[in-house]
Motif scaffolding. Structure first.
Motif, PDB file in Angstrom:
ATOM      1  N   ALA A 122       3.309  -7.336   3.559  1.00 55.15           N
ATOM      2  CA  ALA A 122       4.723  -7.710   3.516  1.00 55.15           C
ATOM      3  C   ALA A 122       4.972  -9.004   4.273  1.00 55.15           C
ATOM      4  O   ALA A 122       5.808  -9.827   3.862  1.00 55.15           O
ATOM      5  N   LEU A 123       4.233  -9.212   5.350  1.00 58.71           N
ATOM      6  CA  LEU A 123       4.452 -10.405   6.172  1.00 58.71           C
ATOM      7  C   LEU A 123       3.999 -11.685   5.477  1.00 58.71           C
ATOM      8  O   LEU A 123       4.647 -12.729   5.598  1.00 58.71           O
ATOM      9  N   ILE A 124       2.878 -11.623   4.747  1.00 58.91           N
ATOM     10  CA  ILE A 124       2.389 -12.853   4.124  1.00 58.91           C
ATOM     11  C   ILE A 124       3.251 -13.299   2.948  1.00 58.91           C
ATOM     12  O   ILE A 124       3.107 -14.430   2.469  1.00 58.91           O
ATOM     13  N   ALA A 148      11.747  -7.403   7.001  1.00 58.89           N
ATOM     14  CA  ALA A 148      13.072  -8.022   6.896  1.00 58.89           C
ATOM     15  C   ALA A 148      13.750  -8.100   8.259  1.00 58.89           C
ATOM     16  O   ALA A 148      14.394  -9.105   8.594  1.00 58.89           O
ATOM     17  N   ALA A 149      13.582  -7.037   9.067  1.00 63.10           N
ATOM     18  CA  ALA A 149      14.219  -6.997  10.384  1.00 63.10           C
ATOM     19  C   ALA A 149      13.643  -8.036  11.344  1.00 63.10           C
ATOM     20  O   ALA A 149      14.288  -8.401  12.324  1.00 63.10           O
ATOM     21  N   ALA A 150      12.429  -8.500  11.057  1.00 59.91           N
ATOM     22  CA  ALA A 150      11.799  -9.500  11.922  1.00 59.91           C
ATOM     23  C   ALA A 150      12.464 -10.868  11.823  1.00 59.91           C
ATOM     24  O   ALA A 150      12.239 -11.736  12.671  1.00 59.91           O
ATOM     25  N   LYS A 151      13.261 -11.076  10.779  1.00 59.94           N
ATOM     26  CA  LYS A 151      14.004 -12.328  10.590  1.00 59.94           C
ATOM     27  C   LYS A 151      13.086 -13.550  10.624  1.00 59.94           C
ATOM     28  O   LYS A 151      13.332 -14.533  11.334  1.00 59.94           O
ATOM     29  N   LEU A 204       0.822  -1.201   0.000  1.00 59.19           N
ATOM     30  CA  LEU A 204       0.000   0.000   0.000  1.00 59.19           C
ATOM     31  C   LEU A 204       0.863   1.262   0.000  1.00 59.19           C
ATOM     32  O   LEU A 204       1.840   1.360   0.740  1.00 59.19           O
ATOM     33  N   THR A 205       0.481   2.217  -0.825  1.00 59.51           N
ATOM     34  CA  THR A 205       1.120   3.524  -0.823  1.00 59.51           C
ATOM     35  C   THR A 205       0.291   4.481   0.030  1.00 59.51           C
ATOM     36  O   THR A 205      -0.815   4.155   0.465  1.00 59.51           O
ATOM     37  N   SER A 206       0.828   5.667   0.237  1.00 63.49           N
ATOM     38  CA  SER A 206       0.086   6.685   0.984  1.00 63.49           C
ATOM     39  C   SER A 206      -1.247   6.988   0.302  1.00 63.49           C
ATOM     40  O   SER A 206      -2.286   7.113   0.962  1.00 63.49           O
ATOM     41  N   LYS A 207      -1.235   7.061  -1.016  1.00 66.95           N
ATOM     42  CA  LYS A 207      -2.467   7.316  -1.767  1.00 66.95           C
ATOM     43  C   LYS A 207      -3.458   6.171  -1.584  1.00 66.95           C
ATOM     44  O   LYS A 207      -4.663   6.394  -1.408  1.00 66.95           O
ATOM     45  N   THR A 243      -8.124   6.690  14.777  1.00 66.89           N
ATOM     46  CA  THR A 243      -8.687   7.164  16.039  1.00 66.89           C
ATOM     47  C   THR A 243      -7.664   7.104  17.166  1.00 66.89           C
ATOM     48  O   THR A 243      -6.849   6.185  17.235  1.00 66.89           O
ATOM     49  N   LYS A 244      -7.722   8.097  18.053  1.00 67.75           N
ATOM     50  CA  LYS A 244      -6.855   8.099  19.236  1.00 67.75           C
ATOM     51  C   LYS A 244      -7.282   7.012  20.209  1.00 67.75           C
ATOM     52  O   LYS A 244      -6.475   6.487  20.968  1.00 67.75           O
ATOM     53  N   LYS A 245      -8.569   6.661  20.178  1.00 68.43           N
ATOM     54  CA  LYS A 245      -9.103   5.649  21.094  1.00 68.43           C
ATOM     55  C   LYS A 245      -8.310   4.352  21.004  1.00 68.43           C
ATOM     56  O   LYS A 245      -8.002   3.718  22.016  1.00 68.43           O
ATOM     57  N   TRP A 246      -7.975   3.952  19.780  1.00 66.70           N
ATOM     58  CA  TRP A 246      -7.230   2.711  19.582  1.00 66.70           C
ATOM     59  C   TRP A 246      -5.786   2.967  19.158  1.00 66.70           C
ATOM     60  O   TRP A 246      -5.096   2.054  18.705  1.00 66.70           O
ATOM     61  N   GLY A 247      -5.337   4.197  19.314  1.00 68.39           N
ATOM     62  CA  GLY A 247      -3.938   4.519  19.040  1.00 68.39           C
ATOM     63  C   GLY A 247      -3.521   4.221  17.619  1.00 68.39           C
ATOM     64  O   GLY A 247      -2.432   3.695  17.381  1.00 68.39           O
ATOM     65  N   GLN A 248      -4.369   4.560  16.665  1.00 65.55           N
ATOM     66  CA  GLN A 248      -4.110   4.191  15.275  1.00 65.55           C
ATOM     67  C   GLN A 248      -3.242   5.224  14.556  1.00 65.55           C
ATOM     68  O   GLN A 248      -3.602   6.388  14.451  1.00 65.55           O
ATOM     69  N   ASN A 249      -2.089   4.779  14.088  1.00 68.15           N
ATOM     70  CA  ASN A 249      -1.218   5.547  13.200  1.00 68.15           C
ATOM     71  C   ASN A 249      -0.770   4.595  12.107  1.00 68.15           C
ATOM     72  O   ASN A 249       0.015   3.679  12.364  1.00 68.15           O
ATOM     73  N   PHE A 250      -1.302   4.778  10.900  1.00 70.85           N
ATOM     74  CA  PHE A 250      -1.040   3.842   9.810  1.00 70.85           C
ATOM     75  C   PHE A 250       0.286   4.155   9.123  1.00 70.85           C
ATOM     76  O   PHE A 250       0.597   5.318   8.825  1.00 70.85           O
ATOM     77  N   VAL A 251       1.075   3.109   8.836  1.00 66.40           N
ATOM     78  CA  VAL A 251       2.323   3.273   8.098  1.00 66.40           C
ATOM     79  C   VAL A 251       1.996   3.435   6.618  1.00 66.40           C
ATOM     80  O   VAL A 251       1.295   2.606   6.034  1.00 66.40           O
ATOM     81  N   VAL A 252       2.511   4.496   6.016  1.00 62.88           N
ATOM     82  CA  VAL A 252       2.165   4.798   4.622  1.00 62.88           C
ATOM     83  C   VAL A 252       3.372   4.710   3.688  1.00 62.88           C
ATOM     84  O   VAL A 252       3.287   5.083   2.526  1.00 62.88           O
ATOM     85  N   ASP A 253       4.487   4.193   4.200  1.00 62.58           N
ATOM     86  CA  ASP A 253       5.699   4.109   3.394  1.00 62.58           C
ATOM     87  C   ASP A 253       6.078   2.648   3.164  1.00 62.58           C
ATOM     88  O   ASP A 253       6.381   1.917   4.121  1.00 62.58           O
ATOM     89  N   ALA A 254       6.071   2.224   1.898  1.00 60.59           N
ATOM     90  CA  ALA A 254       6.340   0.823   1.564  1.00 60.59           C
ATOM     91  C   ALA A 254       7.760   0.400   1.935  1.00 60.59           C
ATOM     92  O   ALA A 254       7.992  -0.742   2.348  1.00 60.59           O
ATOM     93  N   ASN A 255       8.724   1.302   1.806  1.00 61.71           N
ATOM     94  CA  ASN A 255      10.100   0.955   2.155  1.00 61.71           C
ATOM     95  C   ASN A 255      10.239   0.641   3.645  1.00 61.71           C
ATOM     96  O   ASN A 255      10.968  -0.280   4.036  1.00 61.71           O
ATOM     97  N   THR A 256       9.528   1.388   4.463  1.00 61.12           N
ATOM     98  CA  THR A 256       9.553   1.129   5.912  1.00 61.12           C
ATOM     99  C   THR A 256       8.936  -0.222   6.219  1.00 61.12           C
ATOM    100  O   THR A 256       9.437  -0.978   7.059  1.00 61.12           O
ATOM    101  N   VAL A 257       7.857  -0.534   5.530  1.00 58.77           N
ATOM    102  CA  VAL A 257       7.189  -1.822   5.727  1.00 58.77           C
ATOM    103  C   VAL A 257       8.133  -2.975   5.362  1.00 58.77           C
ATOM    104  O   VAL A 257       8.242  -3.967   6.097  1.00 58.77           O
TER     105      VAL A 257
END
Length: 287
Positions: free
Chosen positions: A64-66, A41-44, A5-8, A22-36
């Motif tokens: 990325a995980l699947i 990869a770092a999870a080994k 997924l891209t930011s768009k 929502t702040k209720k569930w502390g949601q901050n979505f990652v929008v950068d594919a390189n970070t994902v």
């Protein structure tokens, strides 16, 4: 290979589902594919791993995980996101989507029988307000978890990995040390999230160790008491846990009563629990 997924894409999905983080569930979505990709990869992970992902949101990390793991069990508390995730993954990863199972649940309270099979790894972008209880609950509830990589608030990451004597060493540090060896695995820019958080983020990697042969409830009770009044000497801070026996318990454990909780490592907290034994002091509550 999955189309990440891209930011768009994320904003488009959000509009289509009529949702916003929502702040209720502390949601901050990652929008950068390189970070994902970097997190995955770092999870080994190995090809036979069963990954428990907490708070998958719109599916950025899930995709990325699947690609790597045999199965991804996504635990999502938001009913609307839990319902939409399988469709998103099926559309963007048609060859791997059958590896995904979504469980609508609160990860801080989830029981072992709520998952279709025991997870071997925890990989997640954790809501900052519940990161510590989620990680500790997962390690206690799922003995099958052998490793993990979690993205948390940088300050929380420091606490989880701190050693005795540090100003940030506290109850989370000791409790994590009961279950696993944890270390920092890098930082994450705030700009890769939507919405952008006002705190720094970091990665924490852990590997399961053999838990001590001791009463965990008693050990954690001593930990909570010691750090509940961390500025006080153990003679005072442990009274809520050991009662009138506090001096005798400290003496049997070979620990000076003038020390403070931040100077004790996990083995010394275990010594305190062993020294308390079956005495008449109030029994510690489950942490």
């Amino acid at each position: 290979m999955a189309r990440l997924l891209t930011s768009k894409d994320i904003r488009s999905l959000s509009r289509g589902l009529a949702i916003s983080p929502t702040k209720k569930w502390g949601q901050n979505f990652v929008v950068d594919a390189n970070t994902v990709r970097r997190i995955a990869a770092a999870a080994k992970l190995e090809s036979d791993d069963v990954v428990m992902e907490v708070g998958p949101g719109l599916g950025s990390l899930t995709l990325a995980l699947i690609e790597i793991a045999r199965r991804v069990i996504a635990v999502e508390i938001d009913p609307k996101l839990a319902l939409a995730l399988p469709t998103t993954v099926a559309h963007r990863a048609p060859e791997e989507h059958q590896r995904l199972t979504v469980v609508e649940a609160d990860a801080a309270r989830i029981a072992a029988d709520q998952l279709p099979e025991p997870p071997t790894a925890l990989v997640a972008n954790l809501p900052y307000n519940v990161a510590v209880p989620v990680v500790l609950h997962a390690l206690e509830t799922f003995p099958s978890l052998q490793k993990g990589l979690v993205m948390v608030q940088a300050e929380v990451g420091d606490r989880l990995t701190a050693g005795p004597g540090s100003k940030i060493y506290g109850a989370p540090s000791v409790k994590m040390a009961w279950y696993a060896k944890a270390s920092r695995a890098g930082s994450v820019s705030a700009n890769v999230f939507w919405p952008v958080p006002n705190v720094a983020s970091g990665l924490v990697r852990f590997e399961r160790i053999q838990s001590p042969d001791a009463d965990r409830v008693q050990v954690f009770g001593a930990v909570d008491a010691a750090f509940g009044q961390r500025r006080k000497m153990l003679r005072q801070s442990l009274k809520s846990w050991a009662g009138d026996e506090v001096d005798a318990v400290l003496d049997r454990a070979g620990i000076e009563p003038t020390r403070r909780g931040e100077s004790l490592d996990i083995t010394e907290f275990i010594a305190l629990a062993d020294a308390r034994g079956g005495g008449t002091a109030p029994r510690a509550q489950e942490a």
